[in-house]
Design a protein around this motif. Structure first.
Motif, PDB file in Angstrom:
ATOM      1  N   ASN A 154       9.120  12.076 -14.153  1.00 23.70           N
ATOM      2  CA  ASN A 154       8.777  10.750 -13.581  1.00 23.70           C
ATOM      3  C   ASN A 154       8.056  10.934 -12.416  1.00 23.70           C
ATOM      4  OD1 ASN A 154       9.696   9.169 -15.431  1.00 23.70           O
ATOM      5  ND2 ASN A 154      11.677   9.120 -14.645  1.00 23.70           N
ATOM      6  N   GLU A 155       8.417  12.060 -11.366  1.00 25.64           N
ATOM      7  CA  GLU A 155       8.003  12.130 -10.101  1.00 25.64           C
ATOM      8  C   GLU A 155       6.323  12.201 -10.137  1.00 25.64           C
ATOM      9  OE1 GLU A 155      10.514  13.522 -11.462  1.00 25.64           O
ATOM     10  OE2 GLU A 155      11.871  14.701 -10.014  1.00 25.64           O
ATOM     11  N   VAL A 156       6.327  13.214 -11.173  1.00 25.32           N
ATOM     12  CA  VAL A 156       4.574  13.382 -11.572  1.00 25.32           C
ATOM     13  C   VAL A 156       3.938  12.260 -11.949  1.00 25.32           C
ATOM     14  CG1 VAL A 156       2.993  14.838 -12.673  1.00 25.32           C
ATOM     15  CG2 VAL A 156       4.971  15.847 -11.771  1.00 25.32           C
ATOM     16  N   ALA A 157       4.292  11.426 -13.002  1.00 27.37           N
ATOM     17  CA  ALA A 157       3.995  10.140 -13.563  1.00 27.37           C
ATOM     18  C   ALA A 157       3.552   9.432 -12.381  1.00 27.37           C
ATOM     19  CB  ALA A 157       4.800   9.784 -14.785  1.00 27.37           C
ATOM     20  N   ASP A 158       4.354   9.238 -11.495  1.00 24.43           N
ATOM     21  CA  ASP A 158       4.495   7.974 -10.586  1.00 24.43           C
ATOM     22  C   ASP A 158       3.974   8.600  -9.310  1.00 24.43           C
ATOM     23  OD1 ASP A 158       5.282   6.428 -12.543  1.00 24.43           O
ATOM     24  OD2 ASP A 158       7.441   7.000 -12.130  1.00 24.43           O
ATOM     25  N   GLY A 159       3.612   9.823  -9.288  1.00 25.20           N
ATOM     26  CA  GLY A 159       3.507  10.623  -7.973  1.00 25.20           C
ATOM     27  C   GLY A 159       1.780  10.480  -7.299  1.00 25.20           C
ATOM     28  N   PRO A 160       1.618  10.715  -6.372  1.00 24.72           N
ATOM     29  CA  PRO A 160       0.471  10.446  -5.619  1.00 24.72           C
ATOM     30  C   PRO A 160      -0.660  11.193  -6.311  1.00 24.72           C
ATOM     31  CG  PRO A 160       1.745  12.268  -4.287  1.00 24.72           C
ATOM     32  CD  PRO A 160       2.812  11.406  -5.439  1.00 24.72           C
ATOM     33  N   GLN A 161      -0.594  12.180  -7.176  1.00 26.33           N
ATOM     34  CA  GLN A 161      -1.627  12.831  -7.843  1.00 26.33           C
ATOM     35  C   GLN A 161      -1.899  12.356  -9.116  1.00 26.33           C
ATOM     36  OE1 GLN A 161       0.645  16.800  -7.379  1.00 26.33           O
ATOM     37  NE2 GLN A 161      -1.483  17.811  -7.050  1.00 26.33           N
ATOM     38  N   SER A 162      -1.116  11.340  -9.494  1.00 28.95           N
ATOM     39  CA  SER A 162      -1.230  10.591 -10.844  1.00 28.95           C
ATOM     40  C   SER A 162      -2.290   9.562 -10.923  1.00 28.95           C
ATOM     41  CB  SER A 162       0.035   9.745 -11.420  1.00 28.95           C
ATOM     42  OG  SER A 162      -0.076   9.095 -12.481  1.00 28.95           O
ATOM     43  N   CYS A 163      -3.193   9.618 -12.103  1.00 29.33           N
ATOM     44  CA  CYS A 163      -4.461   8.828 -11.960  1.00 29.33           C
ATOM     45  C   CYS A 163      -4.068   7.793 -13.233  1.00 29.33           C
ATOM     46  CB  CYS A 163      -5.579   9.654 -12.070  1.00 29.33           C
ATOM     47  SG  CYS A 163      -6.028  10.591 -10.846  1.00 29.33           S
ATOM     48  N   VAL A 164      -2.932   7.914 -13.876  1.00 28.66           N
ATOM     49  CA  VAL A 164      -2.603   7.202 -14.984  1.00 28.66           C
ATOM     50  C   VAL A 164      -3.053   5.523 -15.081  1.00 28.66           C
ATOM     51  CG1 VAL A 164      -0.768   6.504 -16.779  1.00 28.66           C
ATOM     52  CG2 VAL A 164      -0.888   8.969 -15.825  1.00 28.66           C
ATOM     53  N   HIS A 165      -2.806   5.085 -13.979  1.00 29.39           N
ATOM     54  CA  HIS A 165      -3.121   3.522 -14.007  1.00 29.39           C
ATOM     55  C   HIS A 165      -4.573   3.423 -13.834  1.00 29.39           C
ATOM     56  CE1 HIS A 165       1.304   2.412 -12.416  1.00 29.39           C
ATOM     57  NE2 HIS A 165       1.133   3.127 -13.762  1.00 29.39           N
ATOM     58  N   GLU A 166      -5.126   4.259 -12.993  1.00 31.64           N
ATOM     59  CA  GLU A 166      -6.706   4.373 -12.894  1.00 31.64           C
ATOM     60  C   GLU A 166      -7.366   4.320 -14.077  1.00 31.64           C
ATOM     61  OE1 GLU A 166      -8.089   6.872  -9.797  1.00 31.64           O
ATOM     62  OE2 GLU A 166     -10.148   6.824 -10.500  1.00 31.64           O
ATOM     63  N   GLN A 167      -6.798   5.398 -15.049  1.00 28.79           N
ATOM     64  CA  GLN A 167      -7.387   5.666 -16.447  1.00 28.79           C
ATOM     65  C   GLN A 167      -7.410   4.483 -17.082  1.00 28.79           C
ATOM     66  OE1 GLN A 167      -4.868   9.271 -17.050  1.00 28.79           O
ATOM     67  NE2 GLN A 167      -6.350   9.495 -18.647  1.00 28.79           N
ATOM     68  N   VAL A 168      -6.515   3.496 -17.038  1.00 27.24           N
ATOM     69  CA  VAL A 168      -6.286   2.370 -17.822  1.00 27.24           C
ATOM     70  C   VAL A 168      -7.071   1.398 -17.297  1.00 27.24           C
ATOM     71  CG1 VAL A 168      -4.542   0.623 -18.444  1.00 27.24           C
ATOM     72  CG2 VAL A 168      -3.916   2.897 -18.400  1.00 27.24           C
ATOM     73  N   ALA A 169      -7.322   1.168 -15.940  1.00 29.11           N
ATOM     74  CA  ALA A 169      -8.243   0.371 -15.370  1.00 29.11           C
ATOM     75  C   ALA A 169      -9.839   0.674 -15.638  1.00 29.11           C
ATOM     76  CB  ALA A 169      -8.055   0.344 -13.836  1.00 29.11           C
ATOM     77  N   ASN A 170     -10.086   1.916 -15.778  1.00 26.96           N
ATOM     78  CA  ASN A 170     -11.419   2.401 -15.911  1.00 26.96           C
ATOM     79  C   ASN A 170     -11.773   2.319 -17.390  1.00 26.96           C
ATOM     80  OD1 ASN A 170     -12.068   3.217 -13.407  1.00 26.96           O
ATOM     81  ND2 ASN A 170     -11.283   5.427 -13.812  1.00 26.96           N
ATOM     82  N   GLY A 171     -10.751   1.708 -18.484  1.00 31.82           N
ATOM     83  CA  GLY A 171     -11.179   1.683 -19.874  1.00 31.82           C
ATOM     84  C   GLY A 171     -11.806   0.613 -19.976  1.00 31.82           C
ATOM     85  N   VAL A 172     -11.641  -0.553 -19.099  1.00 31.17           N
ATOM     86  CA  VAL A 172     -12.233  -1.726 -19.225  1.00 31.17           C
ATOM     87  C   VAL A 172     -13.793  -1.466 -18.734  1.00 31.17           C
ATOM     88  CG1 VAL A 172     -12.639  -4.224 -18.532  1.00 31.17           C
ATOM     89  CG2 VAL A 172     -10.262  -3.176 -18.836  1.00 31.17           C
TER      90      VAL A 172
END
Ligand code: CP
Length: 303
Positions: free
Chosen positions: A270-288
């Motif tokens: 979880n600390e990695v998924a939600d941490g400062p190096q995580s781009c997971v939300h940005e990936q989703v936004a870039n999908g559009v």
């Protein structure tokens, strides 16, 4: 003479200039102030398999560009009554579809349909094979942080064997000059995986693979496809989970990616998924943005 229909089926069909053109167009796309490039076009979302990110972002992308969309899923449509893929394709084309965005559990299904249907098909994920729009949005995300793909060390860790995301990314990234390392236990990252794209390496030791990594891309463990595999999830977590300790082996500015959906506590701490190096939300936004660029390109609405 009519121009040939151009579908997006896999990253293998894209040249480096074509990849760069889609990424350049995606960077220009503003979902809040979109150009009405697809006004009057009809985009069918034909989903035979579950999706949250891909389906929603293609729908938002098409609508943002002024197209109308309709969703057809394998339940609550005539697919349930036994209509074949090709008959369904012909039906939506006869109804006036200008493009079909398609997800299917069988590898090759969009390729088959594209041989029969006179409108562009965008592969939104076919079985274990390809997911080209995911690889393009991943490339957009990486280049937002790293400026270029050439020379980057990209570690893709997890269930490589069942992953269309791994295949599409490995082909695209190695074509663009990145060093791609597949990592996972032998059952999920077999040594033959390196045949997917030239130069791809396979490593079964995540700590070693992470040394000097610029990008760490974790993949979902596809529990629904693990029958017959010798995988202990506890052993996987111990050896392959991306943890804060392991991330110290990568470059300090390394980014962490995951195509989603994440199985929390399995692939990523979880600390990695939600941490400062995580781009997971940005990936989703870039999908559009990326899917706006893809639709505009296949429908030849953008120069
Ligand atoms: N990454 C991805 O394809 O997510 P969905 O299955 O939710 O579309």
């Amino acid at each position: 003479m009519k121009p040939p229909v151009r579908s997006l089926l896999g990253t293998d069909q894209l040249s480096v200039p074509e990849i760069e053109a889609i990424l350049k167009l995606a960077r220009r796309m503003d979902p809040k102030r979109p150009p009405q490039l697809l006004r009057g076009k009809r985009v069918v979302l034909l989903f035979y398999e579950a999706s949250t990110r891909t389906r929603t972002s293609f729908e938002f992308a098409a609508k943002a560009l002024g197209a109308t969309t309709t969703l057809i899923t394998s339940t609550q449509s005539s697919i349930e009554k036994g209509e074949s893929l090709i008959d369904t394709g012909w039906t939506v084309t006869s109804l006036g579809a200008d493009a079909i965005v398609m997800r299917h559990p069988c590898s090759g299904a969009p390729y088959l349909l594209s041989r029969f249907i006179p409108v562009p098909i965008v592969n939104a994920g076919d079985g274990l094979h390809q997911h080209p729009s995911q690889a393009l949005l991943d490339a957009l995300t990486i280049t937002n942080h790293k400026k270029r793909l050439k020379g980057l060390r990209v570690v893709i860790v997890g269930d490589i064997f069942h992953s269309r995301v791994a295949r599409s990314n490995a082909i695209l990234l190695s074509k663009c000059g990145a060093e791609v390392i597949f990592c996972g236990p032998p059952d999920l990252a077999p040594d033959v995986a390196e045949s997917i794209a030239s130069g791809v390496q396979v490593c079964h030791d995540l700590d070693f693979a992470l040394l000097g990594a610029d990008v760490v891309m974790s993949l979902r463990i596809q529990k629904e496809r693990l029958a017959g595999k010798q995988i202990s999830l506890d052993d996987y977590i111990a050896r392959f989970q991306v943890t804060p300790q392991r991330m110290k082996l990568a470059r300090p500015d390394a980014i962490v990616m995951h195509p989603g959906p994440i199985v929390r506590g399995l692939e990523l701490a979880n600390e990695v998924a939600d941490g400062p190096q995580s781009c997971v939300h940005e990936q989703v936004a870039n999908g559009v943005k990326t899917r706006m660029a893809i639709l505009a390109t296949v429908l030849k609405a953008a120069q």
